[in-house]
Design a protein around this motif. Structure first.
Motif: not given
Length: 269
Positions: A78-79, A84-93, A95-101, A160-164
């Motif tokens: 699941f991670g 991958y989605w976080l690495a290819r997405t920008d904006g406030r969403v 940032t918010l999802v990363t904070a939750v993670v 994985a986000k940093a790797a992507f």
């Protein structure tokens, strides 16, 4: 005309500040290493090996290893898509999802266990439904996996986000321009290039899961994992009886560092 340097400035230049920095840092290094060496040398190896063969220790080690493997597998399944989605997405969403993670990383483990109990505890809707189906989400192997996954999965996502993000996007664009789908590009281009970093995150998640105590003892006191067994042995029989399982956990930590070094990956970069 260039200004002349004072004698004080010349003396400062001659003083080896780098050596001073190392000496100050060496104090902290000793604080890390001396307790570990003390733990390993506290008892004869033969005595430790004898205790490692006891049924209680074997059971705790088996539970921890199998649960940590399961937790790492769930975190990866699941991670990776989330990373991958976080690495290819920008904006406030993003940032918010990363904070939750990152939230499970900053929560005290005991609080993490309390949070989980409000969702999967015996008196909750989800816990009741699972119990009706014959599956207990607390005081069970499933409870151990749930606790470990909650606290360890962020390591997979963040690393994985940093790797992507480190993969050259032009290679993905080239693959897409040749008619490959996003999924095919991910499998054949992105994933192979990011794999060392991903594997580092999985390794960290496994090591974090196997050493998890706070959330686990709140959610699943039984079956006992190695950290829980250390606590029980220490509180009931004393420090000496907690040594064998502690040595195993130290070995897992050292093995994790070896794997990360072999991958040539620093998850903090």
């Amino acid at each position: 005309m260039l200004p002349t340097r004072s004698r004080t400035d010349a003396a400062v230049d001659r003083f080896d500040w780098l050596s001073v920095a190392f000496l100050l840092g060496a104090v902290l290094l000793c604080y890390y290493l001396v307790p570990l060496f003390s733990l390993v040398a506290a008892q004869p190896p033969g005595a430790v090996l004898d205790r490692l063969r006891t049924p209680v220790v074997v059971s705790a080690a088996t539970t921890s290893l199998t649960a940590a493997l399961a937790s790492a597998a769930v975190a990866t399944a699941f991670g990776l898509p989330l990373a991958y989605w976080l690495a290819r997405t920008d904006g406030r969403v993003e940032t918010l999802v990363t904070a939750v993670v990152l939230l499970p990383l900053v929560l005290p483990p005991i609080v993490s266990g309390m949070v989980l109990l409000t969702v999967v505890g015996p008196g909750t809707l989800l816990g009741g439904l699972a119990a009706a189906g014959g599956v207990s989400l607390t005081r069970s192997f499933a409870g151990v996996v749930l606790a470990q996954t909650f606290v360890a999965s962020p390591f997979v996502v963040v690393t994985a986000k940093a790797a992507f993000e480190g993969v050259d996007r032009s290679l993905e664009y080239a693959s897409r321009s040749l008619g490959k789908s996003r999924l095919a590009t991910f499998r054949r281009v992105t994933l192979p290039l990011a794999w060392p970093g991903i594997l580092a995150g999985i390794t960290l998640a496994f090591a974090r899961a196997i050493g998890e105590f706070g959330a686990t003892i709140m959610l699943a006191y039984y079956p006992r994992t190695m950290p829980v067994q250390i606590w029980v042995s220490f509180t009931t029989l004393g420090l000496e009886n907690a040594f064998p399982v502690a040595v195993i956990l130290v070995g897992v930590a050292v093995a994790t560092l070896i794997v990360l070094d072999a991958l040539g990956t620093n998850p903090l970069e």
